[in-house]
Every structure is written in C-alpha cells, then in structure tokens.
Design a protein around this motif. Sequence first.
Motif, PDB file in Angstrom:
ATOM      1  N   PHE A   1      18.218  50.139   3.014  1.00 24.56           N
ATOM      2  CA  PHE A   1      17.957  51.104   3.903  1.00 24.56           C
ATOM      3  C   PHE A   1      18.827  50.858   5.188  1.00 24.56           C
ATOM      4  O   PHE A   1      18.994  49.521   5.408  1.00 24.56           O
ATOM      5  CB  PHE A   1      16.410  51.013   4.210  1.00 24.56           C
ATOM      6  CG  PHE A   1      15.651  51.897   3.407  1.00 24.56           C
ATOM      7  CD1 PHE A   1      15.045  51.145   2.313  1.00 24.56           C
ATOM      8  CD2 PHE A   1      15.463  53.282   3.402  1.00 24.56           C
ATOM      9  CE1 PHE A   1      14.252  51.822   1.537  1.00 24.56           C
ATOM     10  CE2 PHE A   1      14.587  53.934   2.515  1.00 24.56           C
ATOM     11  CZ  PHE A   1      13.934  53.227   1.395  1.00 24.56           C
ATOM     12  N   GLY A   2      19.202  51.748   5.619  1.00 23.67           N
ATOM     13  CA  GLY A   2      19.887  51.731   7.129  1.00 23.67           C
ATOM     14  C   GLY A   2      18.616  51.463   8.113  1.00 23.67           C
ATOM     15  O   GLY A   2      17.594  51.511   7.846  1.00 23.67           O
TER      16      GLY A   2
ATOM     17  N   ASN B   1      19.809  48.535 -11.248  1.00 23.83           N
ATOM     18  CA  ASN B   1      18.131  48.649 -11.260  1.00 23.83           C
ATOM     19  C   ASN B   1      17.811  47.502  -9.904  1.00 23.83           C
ATOM     20  O   ASN B   1      16.815  46.704  -9.963  1.00 23.83           O
ATOM     21  CB  ASN B   1      17.373  47.789 -12.416  1.00 23.83           C
ATOM     22  CG  ASN B   1      16.031  48.287 -12.531  1.00 23.83           C
ATOM     23  OD1 ASN B   1      15.499  49.463 -12.001  1.00 23.83           O
ATOM     24  ND2 ASN B   1      15.199  47.764 -13.237  1.00 23.83           N
ATOM     25  N   THR B   2      18.486  47.499  -8.880  1.00 21.52           N
ATOM     26  CA  THR B   2      18.320  46.789  -7.607  1.00 21.52           C
ATOM     27  C   THR B   2      17.465  47.724  -6.668  1.00 21.52           C
ATOM     28  O   THR B   2      17.858  48.808  -6.863  1.00 21.52           O
ATOM     29  CB  THR B   2      19.573  46.193  -7.037  1.00 21.52           C
ATOM     30  OG1 THR B   2      20.499  47.191  -6.833  1.00 21.52           O
ATOM     31  CG2 THR B   2      19.954  44.954  -8.036  1.00 21.52           C
ATOM     32  N   PRO B   3      16.801  47.283  -5.703  1.00 22.23           N
ATOM     33  CA  PRO B   3      16.044  48.003  -4.871  1.00 22.23           C
ATOM     34  C   PRO B   3      17.083  48.863  -3.987  1.00 22.23           C
ATOM     35  O   PRO B   3      18.138  48.506  -3.678  1.00 22.23           O
ATOM     36  CB  PRO B   3      15.288  47.102  -4.060  1.00 22.23           C
ATOM     37  CG  PRO B   3      15.320  45.908  -5.013  1.00 22.23           C
ATOM     38  CD  PRO B   3      16.404  45.631  -5.324  1.00 22.23           C
ATOM     39  N   LEU B   4      16.421  49.785  -3.298  1.00 23.79           N
ATOM     40  CA  LEU B   4      17.106  50.444  -2.339  1.00 23.79           C
ATOM     41  C   LEU B   4      17.432  49.778  -1.141  1.00 23.79           C
ATOM     42  O   LEU B   4      16.714  48.746  -0.840  1.00 23.79           O
ATOM     43  CB  LEU B   4      16.364  51.767  -1.599  1.00 23.79           C
ATOM     44  CG  LEU B   4      16.139  52.901  -2.604  1.00 23.79           C
ATOM     45  CD1 LEU B   4      15.113  53.895  -2.149  1.00 23.79           C
ATOM     46  CD2 LEU B   4      17.726  53.641  -2.750  1.00 23.79           C
TER      47      LEU B   4
ATOM     48  N   TYR C   1      24.633  55.503  -5.610  1.00 22.99           N
ATOM     49  CA  TYR C   1      23.694  56.615  -5.246  1.00 22.99           C
ATOM     50  C   TYR C   1      22.920  56.584  -3.982  1.00 22.99           C
ATOM     51  O   TYR C   1      22.514  55.455  -3.732  1.00 22.99           O
ATOM     52  CB  TYR C   1      22.724  56.309  -6.410  1.00 22.99           C
ATOM     53  CG  TYR C   1      21.749  57.411  -6.687  1.00 22.99           C
ATOM     54  CD1 TYR C   1      20.393  57.725  -6.017  1.00 22.99           C
ATOM     55  CD2 TYR C   1      22.197  58.685  -7.291  1.00 22.99           C
ATOM     56  CE1 TYR C   1      19.735  58.625  -6.352  1.00 22.99           C
ATOM     57  CE2 TYR C   1      21.085  59.704  -7.513  1.00 22.99           C
ATOM     58  CZ  TYR C   1      20.043  59.588  -6.968  1.00 22.99           C
ATOM     59  OH  TYR C   1      19.254  60.783  -7.173  1.00 22.99           O
TER      60      TYR C   1
ATOM     61  N   LEU D   1      21.987  52.557  -3.200  1.00 18.69           N
ATOM     62  CA  LEU D   1      21.688  51.634  -4.353  1.00 18.69           C
ATOM     63  C   LEU D   1      22.857  51.669  -5.499  1.00 18.69           C
ATOM     64  O   LEU D   1      23.571  52.499  -5.453  1.00 18.69           O
ATOM     65  CB  LEU D   1      20.260  51.670  -5.013  1.00 18.69           C
ATOM     66  CG  LEU D   1      20.096  52.995  -5.735  1.00 18.69           C
ATOM     67  CD1 LEU D   1      20.717  53.401  -7.056  1.00 18.69           C
ATOM     68  CD2 LEU D   1      18.562  53.175  -5.843  1.00 18.69           C
ATOM     69  N   ARG D   2      22.867  50.566  -6.256  1.00 18.17           N
ATOM     70  CA  ARG D   2      23.636  50.502  -7.607  1.00 18.17           C
ATOM     71  C   ARG D   2      22.714  51.128  -8.742  1.00 18.17           C
ATOM     72  O   ARG D   2      21.724  50.399  -9.026  1.00 18.17           O
ATOM     73  CB  ARG D   2      24.180  49.101  -7.687  1.00 18.17           C
ATOM     74  CG  ARG D   2      25.573  48.954  -7.884  1.00 18.17           C
ATOM     75  CD  ARG D   2      25.632  47.345  -8.253  1.00 18.17           C
ATOM     76  NE  ARG D   2      26.107  47.324  -9.539  1.00 18.17           N
ATOM     77  CZ  ARG D   2      26.238  46.064 -10.264  1.00 18.17           C
ATOM     78  NH1 ARG D   2      26.116  44.965  -9.730  1.00 18.17           N
ATOM     79  NH2 ARG D   2      26.364  45.937 -11.436  1.00 18.17           N
ATOM     80  N   PHE D   3      23.367  52.320  -9.170  1.00 14.86           N
ATOM     81  CA  PHE D   3      22.453  52.925 -10.086  1.00 14.86           C
ATOM     82  C   PHE D   3      22.170  52.109 -11.514  1.00 14.86           C
ATOM     83  O   PHE D   3      21.144  52.099 -11.789  1.00 14.86           O
ATOM     84  CB  PHE D   3      23.201  54.191 -10.436  1.00 14.86           C
ATOM     85  CG  PHE D   3      22.352  55.358 -11.307  1.00 14.86           C
ATOM     86  CD1 PHE D   3      22.253  55.055 -12.659  1.00 14.86           C
ATOM     87  CD2 PHE D   3      21.636  56.123 -10.689  1.00 14.86           C
ATOM     88  CE1 PHE D   3      21.430  56.117 -13.259  1.00 14.86           C
ATOM     89  CE2 PHE D   3      20.622  57.143 -11.378  1.00 14.86           C
ATOM     90  CZ  PHE D   3      20.702  56.971 -12.672  1.00 14.86           C
TER      91      PHE D   3
END
Lengths: 113, 113
Positions: free
Chosen positions: A103-104, A98-101, A32, A93-95
């Motif tokens: 970011f680049g 339930n781990t946080p986003l 995602y 993220l891995r949908f």
Amino acid sequence: DQQVKQNSPSLSVQEGRISILNCDYTNSMFDYFLWYKKYPAEGPTFLISISSIKDKNEDGRFTVFLNKSAKHLSLHIVPSQPGDSAVYFCAALRFTGNTPLVFGKGTRLSVIA
Amino acid sequence: DVKVTQSSRYLVKRTGEKVFLECVQDMDHENMFWYRQDPGLGLRLIYFSYDVKMKEKGDIPEGYSVSREKKERFSLILESASTNQTSMYLCASSFGGAADTQYFGPGTRLTVL
C-alpha cells in the motif's frame, strides 16, 4: 524503501469538478494495481483495479489510468461529490507471486460543496 | 456480503499487558491479514496467513505474533504492549489468489497507556 508512493497527502476539490489522485511505484515486477477508499472509523473498501495488460479501467465515475513506462497510475473521479471525501490508498502486487498487497500512504480527498 | 468482524472497536491497555485482537471472517477465505494504520504512514502489513496454522511476517512484525487455528479466525497478539503500539489495527481477508479483493474489518483503535 517505499515501493508505492502517493506523494500528495491531501487534495481539495470543488463538488462537480474532477479529482485526480496520483500514485507512483518503483517495483517493475508489480503487474496489478488497486485503489481502496477509507472513511474515518471504517475499514478500507475496494474501489477499482487495473491489470498491467490494460492502460485504463472505468467503473462509473471512477477511472484508473496506468502508464507502465512511467510506473505511474492515477485515479480520476468525475464528477466529484461530497461523499467521495475519504482517504484513498493505492496498492500494488505481483499477480503471479502470491505476495501481499503493498500500500501507499494514502491521499486524503476533501470534496467541497 | 462478506463480513469481517473485529472483537473490539476501541481498546485501552496498559504498558506491559498482553493484548489479543481477534478477527473473524464468514466467507471461507483462505487469506487473512493484519495491518496497522498510522497518520502519515498509511497501511503497514504486520502478519498474514495463507492457510490454517500458517503465518508469514509482513513489513513490521516486531513486537507482534499471530495465531490461526481455524480458517475463519486470525488473532493478533501483542506479547507486552508498548506505547508505540498505539494505533488503528485493521484485519482483512481474501479468497485465494493474490489479486483477489481484500475485505477489511472496521478496525480496532488500540491505546496503550
């Protein structure tokens, strides 16, 4: 090790033309992806997202393309407007995890009138 | 409209001081996050919380702690501020699932002298 990479720190585009912002990821478990936009002295705001079951998502002038085999996504803005000048962050993220986003580092877009 | 507020927009502290950054959200969100944003480094996750009294370390937790005594409030604590903690601090919240949109506060620009 950076899992989400935005290799262009900055981009300049003329008003009315297309802006293309690129993002690569290394973790094949990501499924995602989101783009956030940030103006100076403000918090980032959500722009558009895409699930790995799709290869394209469109919202007005903004379209996100996902190429899973290349682990690459891009944000297209057509036509670009001066108000689009901001820093754009790609996130993943891995949908199901339930781990946080993740970011680049962001790309600063300047749209020149 | 979701509202995420941060206690200060600008803060100046001295090295060694204990610093509290407060974040409040008004949408009954389960998840809350603290990030710092630095030029060229993007958004880096410090700590996050999926529920009251729960906390998880992010990518750069060293030198920080957090507190979540109430669902709507998530505090970031710098136990002994150092100059390398001069940064823009951003709080975010999201409803429940990992892919739910994160809503960001306006940020706190902290300068440690």
